[in-house]
Structures are given as C-alpha cells and as structure tokens.
Design a protein around this motif. Structure first.
Motif, PDB file in Angstrom:
ATOM      1  N   GLU A   1      23.864  45.446  85.836  1.00 26.50           N
ATOM      2  CA  GLU A   1      22.981  45.374  84.671  1.00 26.50           C
ATOM      3  C   GLU A   1      21.846  44.375  84.903  1.00 26.50           C
ATOM      4  O   GLU A   1      20.688  44.637  84.567  1.00 26.50           O
ATOM      5  CB  GLU A   1      23.790  44.985  83.427  1.00 26.50           C
ATOM      6  N   LEU A   2      22.190  43.225  85.470  1.00 29.97           N
ATOM      7  CA  LEU A   2      21.162  42.223  85.739  1.00 29.97           C
ATOM      8  C   LEU A   2      20.170  42.716  86.787  1.00 29.97           C
ATOM      9  O   LEU A   2      18.963  42.455  86.684  1.00 29.97           O
ATOM     10  CB  LEU A   2      21.808  40.918  86.192  1.00 29.97           C
ATOM     11  N   ALA A   3      20.653  43.417  87.795  1.00 27.60           N
ATOM     12  CA  ALA A   3      19.755  43.956  88.819  1.00 27.60           C
ATOM     13  C   ALA A   3      18.794  44.973  88.216  1.00 27.60           C
ATOM     14  O   ALA A   3      17.593  44.975  88.533  1.00 27.60           O
ATOM     15  CB  ALA A   3      20.567  44.582  89.942  1.00 27.60           C
ATOM     16  N   GLY A   4      19.300  45.830  87.339  1.00 24.49           N
ATOM     17  CA  GLY A   4      18.424  46.799  86.685  1.00 24.49           C
ATOM     18  C   GLY A   4      17.398  46.119  85.799  1.00 24.49           C
ATOM     19  O   GLY A   4      16.216  46.505  85.785  1.00 24.49           O
ATOM     20  N   ALA A   5      17.834  45.110  85.059  1.00 23.48           N
ATOM     21  CA  ALA A   5      16.893  44.368  84.212  1.00 23.48           C
ATOM     22  C   ALA A   5      15.858  43.635  85.048  1.00 23.48           C
ATOM     23  O   ALA A   5      14.692  43.512  84.657  1.00 23.48           O
ATOM     24  CB  ALA A   5      17.659  43.388  83.327  1.00 23.48           C
ATOM     25  N   ALA A   6      16.271  43.138  86.226  1.00 23.77           N
ATOM     26  CA  ALA A   6      15.323  42.454  87.109  1.00 23.77           C
ATOM     27  C   ALA A   6      14.245  43.416  87.593  1.00 23.77           C
ATOM     28  O   ALA A   6      13.050  43.077  87.589  1.00 23.77           O
ATOM     29  CB  ALA A   6      16.067  41.845  88.303  1.00 23.77           C
ATOM     30  N   ALA A   7      14.637  44.598  88.015  1.00 21.97           N
ATOM     31  CA  ALA A   7      13.653  45.571  88.489  1.00 21.97           C
ATOM     32  C   ALA A   7      12.667  45.936  87.388  1.00 21.97           C
ATOM     33  O   ALA A   7      11.454  46.051  87.632  1.00 21.97           O
ATOM     34  CB  ALA A   7      14.368  46.820  89.004  1.00 21.97           C
ATOM     35  N   LEU A   8      13.177  46.104  86.167  1.00 21.22           N
ATOM     36  CA  LEU A   8      12.297  46.410  85.036  1.00 21.22           C
ATOM     37  C   LEU A   8      11.344  45.255  84.770  1.00 21.22           C
ATOM     38  O   LEU A   8      10.131  45.455  84.574  1.00 21.22           O
ATOM     39  CB  LEU A   8      13.146  46.695  83.796  1.00 21.22           C
ATOM     40  N   ARG A   9      11.861  44.039  84.762  1.00 21.80           N
ATOM     41  CA  ARG A   9      11.011  42.869  84.520  1.00 21.80           C
ATOM     42  C   ARG A   9       9.994  42.709  85.640  1.00 21.80           C
ATOM     43  O   ARG A   9       8.838  42.333  85.399  1.00 21.80           O
ATOM     44  CB  ARG A   9      11.895  41.615  84.429  1.00 21.80           C
ATOM     45  N   GLY A  10      10.402  42.989  86.874  1.00 24.37           N
ATOM     46  CA  GLY A  10       9.495  42.874  88.006  1.00 24.37           C
ATOM     47  C   GLY A  10       8.293  43.789  87.888  1.00 24.37           C
ATOM     48  O   GLY A  10       7.173  43.429  88.278  1.00 24.37           O
ATOM     49  N   ARG A  11       8.500  44.968  87.324  1.00 21.86           N
ATOM     50  CA  ARG A  11       7.382  45.909  87.152  1.00 21.86           C
ATOM     51  C   ARG A  11       6.411  45.444  86.080  1.00 21.86           C
ATOM     52  O   ARG A  11       5.262  45.886  86.043  1.00 21.86           O
ATOM     53  CB  ARG A  11       7.918  47.304  86.814  1.00 21.86           C
ATOM     54  N   GLU A  12       6.854  44.551  85.204  1.00 17.89           N
ATOM     55  CA  GLU A  12       5.999  44.058  84.123  1.00 17.89           C
ATOM     56  C   GLU A  12       5.189  42.831  84.515  1.00 17.89           C
ATOM     57  O   GLU A  12       4.270  42.435  83.795  1.00 17.89           O
ATOM     58  CB  GLU A  12       6.869  43.701  82.904  1.00 17.89           C
ATOM     59  N   LEU A  13       5.508  42.210  85.641  1.00 17.44           N
ATOM     60  CA  LEU A  13       4.842  40.967  86.031  1.00 17.44           C
ATOM     61  C   LEU A  13       3.378  41.223  86.401  1.00 17.44           C
ATOM     62  O   LEU A  13       3.043  42.262  86.970  1.00 17.44           O
ATOM     63  CB  LEU A  13       5.559  40.327  87.219  1.00 17.44           C
ATOM     64  N   PRO A  14       2.492  40.274  86.114  1.00 20.46           N
ATOM     65  CA  PRO A  14       1.087  40.440  86.493  1.00 20.46           C
ATOM     66  C   PRO A  14       0.919  40.378  88.005  1.00 20.46           C
ATOM     67  O   PRO A  14       1.740  39.795  88.724  1.00 20.46           O
ATOM     68  CB  PRO A  14       0.393  39.257  85.811  1.00 20.46           C
ATOM     69  N   GLY A  15      -0.183  40.969  88.485  1.00 19.55           N
ATOM     70  CA  GLY A  15      -0.475  40.968  89.906  1.00 19.55           C
ATOM     71  C   GLY A  15      -1.778  40.269  90.206  1.00 19.55           C
ATOM     72  O   GLY A  15      -2.353  39.559  89.363  1.00 19.55           O
ATOM     73  N   ALA A  16      -2.273  40.484  91.417  1.00 16.14           N
ATOM     74  CA  ALA A  16      -3.480  39.799  91.875  1.00 16.14           C
ATOM     75  C   ALA A  16      -4.690  40.148  91.012  1.00 16.14           C
ATOM     76  O   ALA A  16      -5.528  39.282  90.732  1.00 16.14           O
ATOM     77  CB  ALA A  16      -3.745  40.146  93.336  1.00 16.14           C
ATOM     78  N   ALA A  17      -4.816  41.396  90.601  1.00 14.54           N
ATOM     79  CA  ALA A  17      -5.975  41.795  89.798  1.00 14.54           C
ATOM     80  C   ALA A  17      -6.010  41.038  88.473  1.00 14.54           C
ATOM     81  O   ALA A  17      -7.072  40.578  88.029  1.00 14.54           O
ATOM     82  CB  ALA A  17      -5.958  43.305  89.552  1.00 14.54           C
ATOM     83  N   GLU A  18      -4.842  40.883  87.847  1.00 16.61           N
ATOM     84  CA  GLU A  18      -4.782  40.153  86.583  1.00 16.61           C
ATOM     85  C   GLU A  18      -5.100  38.677  86.790  1.00 16.61           C
ATOM     86  O   GLU A  18      -5.788  38.052  85.974  1.00 16.61           O
ATOM     87  CB  GLU A  18      -3.400  40.303  85.948  1.00 16.61           C
ATOM     88  N   ALA A  19      -4.607  38.095  87.889  1.00 18.97           N
ATOM     89  CA  ALA A  19      -4.886  36.677  88.159  1.00 18.97           C
ATOM     90  C   ALA A  19      -6.371  36.455  88.398  1.00 18.97           C
ATOM     91  O   ALA A  19      -6.960  35.491  87.887  1.00 18.97           O
ATOM     92  CB  ALA A  19      -4.080  36.210  89.371  1.00 18.97           C
ATOM     93  N   LEU A  20      -6.992  37.336  89.161  1.00 23.43           N
ATOM     94  CA  LEU A  20      -8.423  37.194  89.441  1.00 23.43           C
ATOM     95  C   LEU A  20      -9.240  37.367  88.165  1.00 23.43           C
ATOM     96  O   LEU A  20     -10.174  36.604  87.899  1.00 23.43           O
ATOM     97  CB  LEU A  20      -8.845  38.217  90.489  1.00 23.43           C
ATOM     98  N   GLY A  21      -8.887  38.359  87.372  1.00 24.34           N
ATOM     99  CA  GLY A  21      -9.607  38.550  86.110  1.00 24.34           C
ATOM    100  C   GLY A  21      -9.468  37.366  85.184  1.00 24.34           C
ATOM    101  O   GLY A  21     -10.427  36.984  84.500  1.00 24.34           O
ATOM    102  N   ALA A  22      -8.283  36.737  85.188  1.00 27.75           N
ATOM    103  CA  ALA A  22      -8.068  35.579  84.309  1.00 27.75           C
ATOM    104  C   ALA A  22      -8.951  34.397  84.712  1.00 27.75           C
ATOM    105  O   ALA A  22      -9.562  33.746  83.851  1.00 27.75           O
ATOM    106  CB  ALA A  22      -6.595  35.182  84.336  1.00 27.75           C
ATOM    107  N   VAL A  23      -9.043  34.110  86.019  1.00 26.74           N
ATOM    108  CA  VAL A  23      -9.860  32.951  86.416  1.00 26.74           C
ATOM    109  C   VAL A  23     -11.348  33.246  86.246  1.00 26.74           C
ATOM    110  O   VAL A  23     -12.139  32.351  85.880  1.00 26.74           O
ATOM    111  CB  VAL A  23      -9.566  32.488  87.860  1.00 26.74           C
ATOM    112  N   LEU A  24     -11.778  34.491  86.451  1.00 31.99           N
ATOM    113  CA  LEU A  24     -13.183  34.819  86.237  1.00 31.99           C
ATOM    114  C   LEU A  24     -13.566  34.647  84.775  1.00 31.99           C
ATOM    115  O   LEU A  24     -14.678  34.195  84.463  1.00 31.99           O
ATOM    116  CB  LEU A  24     -13.473  36.243  86.711  1.00 31.99           C
TER     117      LEU A  24
END
Length: 386
Positions: free
Chosen positions: A355-378
C-alpha cells in the motif's frame, strides 16, 4: 523587464549534492531560455556539476561550508563583480549572506534560497544566527524549502518569503534486474532498508544504527514460530520466522569512520556503501527508504523514492511531511522506538508495504519537475523589477 535576455547570477557554496544539482538545473534551463547566466562558487562545484558545459559562465569564488574570515572576505570582494546582474540568486545561507554584504547599497536584486536549517550549536551556531539575520533583512526575496524555515525568517524580519520549488532530477534508467542487483550487493534473501545520505551530523545516522541494533535484538528474542515483529497497537503479524534484514547506507562524509567503528563493534546489520551512482537500482530492491534526519527541506532522495514507488520511513521534520503525505510512515526525530516500530511494520506486513509503495508512486507523479521550478524562479525574478 522583458523575460528574455535577463542577466542572472547564481551563487552557491561548497556542494557535492542537492544544492549543486539544483543550481545546475536552473542554470541550464535559464540558458536555454535565452538568459545570460553566471555561476559563482568554489572551483570544486564547477568540476562536479559542469556549469560551463551548460552554457553558463563560471566565476570561481571561495565560499566554504564553514566560517573562514579571510576566505569570506575574498568571497565578498569577488561577489562585488556581480553588481551588474539584473538579479543575483544565492543558494544556501552562507552564499546568501556573503552576497547580501557584497551587494549592499547597489540596488541589485537579491534572491536567496535557503536549502537547509542551521543545526549547529555553540560558536558556529552563533555565527549562523548572524548570517540568518543578514539574509532576513537584506534579501529582496527569500525562498524556503520548508514552512519552519519561512517562519524563522519572518521572525527575523524578512517581509517577502515564498516556498521554493526544488525538484529532484530524473534518475537514469536502470540497466539491471533486481535479482542481479541483489547478487551484486551480496545480500541474499535479506530484506533491504536503504538510506541515501551524506554521512554527517544533520542526517541522524546514529538513530539508524540504534534502530538496527534494537530491531536485531527484538528479532533474536522472538521465537522462530509465531513470531511477531510489531507491537499489539499496530496489529500482530505472525510469521514462521522473522525475516532477516540489512540496512544499506549510500553516501560519504566525515562520520564514516565513527559509524563504521560502531557497526563493527556491535556487529550491526548495516553496510556503508559509499557514494553510489545507481540509487535508482538500489531503490528498486529496497523495501523502504529510511530517513532518520534531524532536519530536511525537500530532500531529493525522498523525491527519488516516491517517483520509484518505494515506501518511505522518515522523521517528521522540515518539509518531509508535506512531501511524503500518505506514502510513508513518519515518526518524531530521535525516537528510536517509534522508528524501530515503523520499520518493523513495513518489514512484517507485506500488505502495508504494498500500500505504501502504491501511494509513493502516486505521490511521485504529483511532484513538481524542472519546468515548474524554472517557472517559479522566473516569476520571482520578474517580481523584482515589477
């Protein structure tokens, strides 16, 4: 100012891990976006992260990881050359404070991302307290990796504090099957709990060794039939025999000798692997990632575990609870019994681990990536000139 063609200076201190990787990600993204980027930091960071190869101009500046008056003075003098930038974005408390001193009275916009909390005490802690006040009062924007850091900066006088976006870069694809990885590690059929950390005070690795010792003691005390590895309050999981466990620690640092000495003296089921370039493969064979840290912001290793679908057992510190959500078991820092019980639950209960592994995979897909980080600093940079 238009978003294109901005002159951006990124400043960092000594780094062999997360901060340097984050600065490299920003530098590359900014260059690709048409901005002129200078990276200022110790020569070792250029060797480790290759900022020049990303299209940035690298300027060596001696920003160390500890207060060094002569070196700090040289760093301030060198950082004065950045006054022509549209924005200076410093990463880390020391880099931020030295940049603030160098840029005082120039009108150059200063953004400081605080990636870590100051956990040292004594004279060093007093110096860090002074640096915090300098950053709080002089930076135009402060980006923080956890709510507690933001609250501290606000108490010290900061007026513009925002959440930082610090994503982990994608791990390279694995080239090995789990069985091959286990054979290479020589762990047999033992259950693997993985920790990825610098071997340093902040990471709380003495707690991990305590957990390994108490868990081994509990296993040795159990009968081989009908054994229970968890307390009644957590539910009783019966097994013919308690599974054997090994704790693997990937990383290097100043505490290696001390940790290895204790492992040898107490015959603990812990192996120090040193620095590894195959964290993705290690996560693939681990039952869970164990994070015993005193403090963490947005730890890249936790993000990597979530994206890999690996359960997390961690201390509820800094930015970890918001990052992990329902994908792991969180315990108070330093509570060996609570962490031992959390590890034991994941060890003994296959359904919970799944159950925890499945929840981790789901949470991992929701995490921000490089595009979001770059947009935030700009967006932050644009706000400085707005």
């Amino acid at each position: 100012m238009a978003d294109q063609g901005r002159r951006v200076a990124l400043v960092l201190g000594t780094s062999a891990g997360g901060v340097g990787r984050h600065v490299a990600m920003l530098a590359g993204g900014l260059v690709r976006g048409g901005h002129r980027v200078v990276v200022a930091g110790p020569p070792s960071t250029e060797r480790a992260f290759g900022f020049a190869a990303l299209g940035a101009r690298f300027v060596p500046v001696p920003i160390s990881d500890r207060p060094r008056p002569a070196g700090d003075l040289r760093a301030v003098l060198a950082l004065r050359a950045l006054r022509g930038a549209h924005v200076v974005h410093a990463h880390g408390l020391r880099a931020g404070a030295l940049a603030a001193i160098a840029l005082a009275g120039t009108g150059t916009g200063l953004v400081v991302t605080l990636h870590n909390a100051a956990t040292a005490g004594g004279a060093v802690g007093a110096v860090y307290g002074l640096l915090e006040r300098i950053v709080a009062r002089r930076a135009d924007r402060i980006l923080v990796v956890s709510p507690d850091l933001g609250e501290r900066m606000a108490r010290l006088g900061a007026t513009r504090v925002e959440a930082a976006v610090v994503p982990a870069p994608p791990l390279p694809p694995s080239g090995r099957e789990p069985g091959d990885m286990r054979r290479e590690l020589g762990v047999g059929d033992r259950v693997i709990f993985l920790t990825v950390a610098r071997l340093a005070q902040q990471k709380g690795l003495e707690t991990l060794l305590d957990v390994a010792k108490t868990l081994r003691g509990a296993q040795e005390a159990e009968p081989t039939r009908g054994a229970t590895l968890v307390e009644p309050g957590y539910g009783r999981i019966a097994r013919e025999r308690a599974p054997e466990v090994v704790f693997l620690v990937a990383g290097e640092g100043p505490l290696r000798g001390e940790l290895q000495g204790r492992i040898d003296r107490e015959n603990l089921p812990v192996r120090l692997l040193g620095d590894r370039a195959d964290v993705g493969d290690l996560l693939g064979v681990a039952r869970a990632l164990v994070v015993p840290s005193r403090w963490e912001g947005q730890p890249l290793t936790v993000q990597e575990a979530l994206r890999a679908g690996t359960a997390v057992v961690a201390t509820a510190v800094g930015g970890v609870p918001a990052m992990v959500g329902e994908a792991g078991l969180l315990v108070p820092y330093g509570d060996v019994a609570a962490m031992r019980d959390a590890v034991a639950r994941v060890l003994a209960d296959d359904e919970l681990a799944g159950e925890l592994a499945g929840a981790a995979a789901l949470r991992g897909r929701e995490l921000p990536g490089a595009a979001e980080a770059l947009g935030a600093v700009l967006a932050v940079y644009a706000g400085l000139s707005g």
